[in-house]
Design a protein around this motif. Structure first.
Motif, PDB file in Angstrom:
ATOM      1  N   ASN A  97       0.833  -1.214   0.000  1.00  0.00           N
ATOM      2  CA  ASN A  97       0.000   0.000   0.000  1.00  0.00           C
ATOM      3  C   ASN A  97       0.862   1.256   0.000  1.00  0.00           C
ATOM      4  N   TYR A  98       1.810   1.285   0.912  1.00  0.00           N
ATOM      5  CA  TYR A  98       2.672   2.457   1.102  1.00  0.00           C
ATOM      6  C   TYR A  98       3.556   2.675  -0.135  1.00  0.00           C
ATOM      7  N   ALA A  99       4.122   1.596  -0.661  1.00  0.00           N
ATOM      8  CA  ALA A  99       4.996   1.699  -1.835  1.00  0.00           C
ATOM      9  C   ALA A  99       4.202   2.231  -3.025  1.00  0.00           C
ATOM     10  N   ALA A 100       2.986   1.725  -3.189  1.00  0.00           N
ATOM     11  CA  ALA A 100       2.156   2.183  -4.314  1.00  0.00           C
ATOM     12  C   ALA A 100       1.854   3.675  -4.165  1.00  0.00           C
ATOM     13  N   ALA A 101       1.463   4.069  -2.943  1.00  0.00           N
ATOM     14  CA  ALA A 101       1.105   5.474  -2.716  1.00  0.00           C
ATOM     15  C   ALA A 101       2.313   6.382  -2.906  1.00  0.00           C
ATOM     16  N   LYS A 102       3.464   5.951  -2.385  1.00  0.00           N
ATOM     17  CA  LYS A 102       4.656   6.806  -2.441  1.00  0.00           C
ATOM     18  C   LYS A 102       5.214   6.913  -3.856  1.00  0.00           C
ATOM     19  N   ALA A 103       5.145   5.809  -4.589  1.00  0.00           N
ATOM     20  CA  ALA A 103       5.590   5.872  -5.982  1.00  0.00           C
ATOM     21  C   ALA A 103       4.642   6.752  -6.779  1.00  0.00           C
ATOM     22  N   ALA A 104       3.357   6.624  -6.482  1.00  0.00           N
ATOM     23  CA  ALA A 104       2.362   7.441  -7.185  1.00  0.00           C
ATOM     24  C   ALA A 104       2.627   8.934  -6.957  1.00  0.00           C
ATOM     25  N   ILE A 105       3.040   9.269  -5.749  1.00  0.00           N
ATOM     26  CA  ILE A 105       3.340  10.680  -5.446  1.00  0.00           C
ATOM     27  C   ILE A 105       4.480  11.178  -6.336  1.00  0.00           C
ATOM     28  N   LEU A 106       5.447  10.323  -6.579  1.00  0.00           N
ATOM     29  CA  LEU A 106       6.572  10.716  -7.426  1.00  0.00           C
ATOM     30  C   LEU A 106       6.109  10.957  -8.872  1.00  0.00           C
ATOM     31  N   GLY A 107       5.330  10.011  -9.408  1.00  0.00           N
ATOM     32  CA  GLY A 107       4.827  10.179 -10.779  1.00  0.00           C
ATOM     33  C   GLY A 107       3.993  11.446 -10.899  1.00  0.00           C
ATOM     34  N   PHE A 108       3.148  11.642  -9.919  1.00  0.00           N
ATOM     35  CA  PHE A 108       2.284  12.825  -9.862  1.00  0.00           C
ATOM     36  C   PHE A 108       3.123  14.105  -9.843  1.00  0.00           C
ATOM     37  N   SER A 109       4.147  14.102  -8.993  1.00  0.00           N
ATOM     38  CA  SER A 109       4.973  15.309  -8.824  1.00  0.00           C
ATOM     39  C   SER A 109       5.700  15.651 -10.109  1.00  0.00           C
TER      40      SER A 109
END
Ligand code: HDC
Length: 922
Positions: free
Chosen positions: A469-481
């Motif tokens: 869950n955390y890895a998905a969310a944190k990676a998503a934040i990077l793509g988003f940023s």
């Protein structure tokens, strides 16, 4: 090689009603698998639902390929588990899961609604979660599973108008990396692919000539190879399109260490060493790595602490944060609190947001740095982001910096993870980051400036056991940023991402108490964050500034992390198979130092892929002769060219010979011969040995034009069969005002057996749109042949001594290309149009061949020729050839004029006769 079989394997492919998914489903079925063809049947925008799409594919599989398939129409995000149930109910197991379904809601971030963000995350990321979650227990139990998650270049690098899609797609990478780690011991292999394929999605975005190369059938072979039970590849990411297959991996700089004491580990000290942080050379204390996990902080911190206490503070004082207004979420303790104190130290005003207890931090800061330095805010960052911004503006009048720091953890092995644990972590990290950025964005747009620092994690970058869950969310934040960084660039909004090595709860799960004391210190991250929000850093770095970058920071070490891609493998085989991929696996995945690249944007990455493909096409188009021969001492740049009388006839026909000239077209004729300009053919065949794409920047094969040609004949008559060896090397690589590049190559051709020189060529190509930076320029003008660089102006004071007319055939280029120049520019209308020609043009060497055939017949044998191609010719045009004898020399200056286009096409051109008194001896 035996065919990779999928007999008895059960495969689920989502979004298989068309595009990529359909091709996967068919290919699996053709190889014996039982396939669940899932498709909602909706339109591209996701609305509506009819069962047709999946049914059509199932019918095709059954009727056309006699395969086994069943349709499923569930939505991945609503009823993902049902899709897996369809596999179990119909076929008894689930072995291979291809998470492929996706939708787009492209819109600029400024206009993106929470719904548009949410639904894209839901279909891509939550959809993949739902299916994987349902499949995982079966895979674990049977100790076999293969999962492919579909990422995208937009996720890896960000892409304008796709903040939602980039987030979802990189989120899938973080998710996959974690699953790979958790699944390995159960023989569950998980990989991500980032294809650039022709599909309903790309059709609207890419030009037709590029689309032509992007078939889904070029993606499927890698997917099948990766999911075969004999393949043990896991935890990898691949970029692929148009026959290119490459691996992409993280590259972390060796970075810089500092003594991490509070007094001297400052933004100034970091700024002073900025170039070292972003330097990817190995250093004595650390190497540049391609890791699957976070840095060895124990080692780095130990080394950092041994450094002299005083870090060099450099000459630049960071004071741009004075009176700037900074919002920090989750600032009631830990990292957020530390950031707040550091910003206060640098004169900023801070909004301490925390739903729990921001007041104590506010009090502490105001006591130290003066009342009203900080204020408390307890709004909910997901649902009340707007109020936080309003509150800030009410209290301080503006916002300059947003630090998204708040987060929670719900660590659990994937098998045991509940939906609540999955969704809540996504909410607090990803959706809150979205909501906060969204609320502050109009303010930043209006004031034409702003800094956002988002917080990812090494778990997001590399995946981490128990943190799907955390890895998905944190990676998503990077793509988003990264997408935000692209969209904000013009408006001076800088968006960067840090992966701090100081996350309370997370570190607790990984490190022992002793280790924690050693290097868990939030204050060792905060100076970096302050620097990232400063104007001083942007000024030091220059034009593009620091934007869209990812940094890992902690324990006195700071480094940068980026993508590195293998040069990859290109197959031009129209029917690429998984077996071909298997055979070339080493090329797909190896990273030779000089040829690996670091793409930093979707455009850069896609262009590099298409250029690799074009290069391969060029190598094949331009003869692509065997390189070297089997003997020792061979140069890899040598090209072997074997030819027979048939090749001679074909060449002669291509430059205008007819059945009335038996000496050119009939091998049994007494005077059978090949025309002198045949001398250019082995050189052209070896053109690919000069790597244009490495010599110039922005190389595009379709933009290459033949500029000039020189050759010398060492033997005449030219043998009508033989084996020749040609070695090529660049003599000049020059920039033409940044708008074009000129490359001059020399090609020495010898008899492969006797080693006697046969021809010598110097060929100039003019590459529009390419450039050559100063350090790449080559200018060996002294090595060039005198005749090649001589200027030959036509005499203007007299009429030509000779004039002839020749009507080229409409199919002239179609015939000429068979002599080895298969450049599509001369046959493919789409390629011609893509580089701004209304239709295909004639090969320059064909115009030259026609011209010199006529000159040869008139004046006799020549042993040197030089020409400049000044304009193009369309097949069918009428050419006028004019020649002037230069008195008391063996030189004939000539010019060729295109009567239909009213333009000179060959100019600055001459031949040197062997003997000016004799005509052709033949
Ligand atoms: C054996 C090897 C085989 C190689 C195979 C290649 C693959 C083939 O399939 C490709 C082909 O056959 S293409 C067909 C034949 N070629 C053409 O039709 C090109 C015709 N020429 C043009 O269109 C223009 O001259 C053009 C576009 C080339 C230049 O025009 P402009 O942009 O208007 O240039 P200009 O402003 O006049 O000059 C800029 C600088 O460039 C130099 N230059 C100009 N024409 C050149 C040419 N033809 N060759 C080399 N250099 C050339 C100028 O001198 C000038 O340089 P500087 O700035 O230093 O003065």
């Amino acid at each position: 090689m035996s065919e990779l079989s999928f007999k008895n394997k059960v495969v689920v492919v989502t979004g298989a009603g068309g595009g990529l998914g359909r091709v996967y489903a068919i290919e699996y079925a053709k190889r014996g698998a039982s396939v669940v063809v899932n498709d909602l049947g909706g339109s591209l925008s996701g609305s509506g639902s009819n069962a047709r799409a999946a049914d059509v594919v199932v019918d095709e599989i059954k009727n056309k390929f006699n395969g086994i398939a069943v349709a499923n129409y569930d939505s991945v995000s609503d009823n993902g588990e049902n899709i897996i149930k369809t596999a179990i109910d119909n076929f008894g197991s689930i072995d291979i899961l291809i998470n492929n379904a996706g939708i787009l809601r492209d819109v600029s971030f400024a206009k993106m609604s929470p719904k548009e963000f949410g639904i894209v995350i839901d279909v891509h990321l939550n959809g993949a979660y739902k299916l994987t979650k349902a499949a995982w227990p079966y895979m674990k139990k049977q100790k076999f599973g293969r999962i492919i998650n579909t990422a995208s270049p937009a996720g890896l690098f960000g892409n304008f108008g796709q903040a939602n899609y980039s987030a979802a797609k990189l989120g899938l990478v973080g998710f996959s990396e974690t699953l790979a780690k958790e699944g390995y011991k159960y023989n569950i292999m998980v990989n991500s692919i980032a294809p650039l394929a022709r599909s309903r999605m790309t059709e609207n975005v890419l030009p037709p000539h590029i689309l032509k190369q992007l078939g889904p059938e070029k993606i499927a072979p890698l997917v099948l190879y990766l999911t075969h039970d004999s393949t043990k590849v896991t935890n990898s990411i691949f970029e692929l399109a148009a026959g290119f297959y490459g691996r992409i991996r993280w590259e972390r700089s060796s970075g810089q260490i500092f003594n991490p004491n509070e007094k001297y580990f400052t933004p100034e000290a970091i700024l002073n060493k900025w170039s070292q942080i972003t330097d990817f050379q190995d250093k004595t204390f650390n190497k540049t790595q391609h890791p699957y996990q976070l840095s060895d902080y124990n080692d780095l911190t130990t080394k950092a602490k041994r450094l002299p206490f005083e870090n060099d503070q450099g000459s630049i004082k960071v004071d741009s944060l004075k009176d700037k207004v900074v919002i920090i979420t989750g600032a009631g303790g830990g990292l957020g609190k530390s950031h707040a104190i550091w910003f206060a130290k640098y004169g900023a005003k801070i909004v301490i947001n925390d739903i729990k207890d921001p007041a104590s931090v506010v009090e502490e800061i105001n006591q130290r740095y003066g009342s009203k330095t900080a204020i408390a805010d307890t709004h909910n960052i997901i649902t009340e982001s707007q109020q936080i911004i309003e509150n800030t503006i009410k209290e301080f009048g503006r916002v300059d910096v947003l630090i998204n720091n708040a987060g929670i953890l719900r660590d659990k092995s994937f098998l045991k993870m509940t939906d609540e644990e999955w969704y809540s972590v996504l909410q607090v990290h990803l959706f809150a980051t979205f909501a906060m950025c969204k609320a502050v964005w109009p303010v930043f747009l209006k004031q034409n400036s702003g800094y956002i620092i988002n917080t990812t994690s090494t778990s997001g970058i590399y995946g981490n056991f128990g943190q799907a869950n955390y890895a998905a969310a944190k990676a998503a934040i990077l793509g988003f940023s990264r997408t935000l960084a692209i969209e904000g660039q013009k408006k001076n909004i800088k968006v960067n991402v840090i992966a701090p090595h100081a996350e309370t709860a997370m570190t607790k799960t990984i490190f022992s108490e002793r280790e924690l004391r050693n290097h868990f210190d939030a204050s060792q991250v905060s100076p970096f964050v302050v620097l990232l929000a400063s104007e001083e850093l942007q000024k030091v770095v220059g034009k593009k500034g620091v934007n869209g970058q990812l940094f890992e920071v902690g324990g006195g070490w700071c480094g940068q992390t980026r993508w590195q891609r293998s040069p990859g493998y290109v197959s031009l085989d129209p029917h690429i198979t998984p077996e071909i991929i298997k055979e070339h696996w080493n090329q797909v995945t190896s990273f030779p130092k000089t040829k690996s690249i670091n793409p930093s944007s979707t455009q850069e990455s896609s262009m590099a892929i298409l250029q690799s493909v074009q290069k391969a096409v060029a190598e094949m188009s331009l003869g692509g002769g065997d390189s070297g021969d089997s003997g020792s001492n061979t140069n890899p740049n040598d090209r072997i060219f074997s030819y027979s009388s048939r090749d001679c006839i074909l060449y002669n026909l291509g430059v205008g010979a007819t059945s009335k000239e038996l000496q050119y077209v009939y091998e049994n004729d007494d005077k059978f011969q090949v025309l002198p300009t045949f001398a250019v053919i082995p050189g052209m065949n070896a053109l690919a040995s000069i790597s244009m794409d490495e010599l110039v920047d922005n190389f595009n094969f379709a933009m290459l034009l033949h500029g000039e040609q020189y050759f010398k004949l060492n033997q005449f008559p030219i043998p009508t069969k033989g084996k020749l060896k040609t070695s090529g090397e660049p003599l000049q690589v020059l920039d033409k005002g940044g708008k074009a590049a000129v490359v001059v190559g020399k090609f020495q051709t010898m008899d492969a057996n006797t080693k006697k020189p046969v021809f010598y060529n110097e060929s100039t190509v003019f590459i529009r749109g390419a450039s050559v930076p100063g350090n790449k320029q080559i200018n060996k003008i002294n090595e060039r042949e005198k005749f090649a660089i001589q200027s030959f102006k036509v005499p203007t004071d007299r009429k030509p001594d000779f004039e002839a007319e020749f009507e080229t055939a409409k199919d002239q280029a179609v015939l000429y290309r068979l002599s080895g120049d298969y450049n599509p520019l001369h046959i493919d209308p789409m390629v011609a149009q893509s580089v701004k020609f209304p239709k295909p043009i004639l090969h320059g060497l064909c115009t030259l061949g026609i011209t010199s055939k006529i000159l040869f017949e008139k004046f006799g044998v020549f042993d040197e020729l030089k020409v400049r191609f000044t304009s193009f010719v369309f097949p069918g045009d009428i050419l006028i050839i004019r020649a002037w004898k230069i008195p008391n020399t063996k030189i004939i200056i000539f010019q060729t004029f295109d009567k239909c286009r009213d333009v000179t096409v060959l100019d600055n051109a001459a031949i040197k006769l062997v003997d000016d008194t004799v005509k052709s001896k033949l």
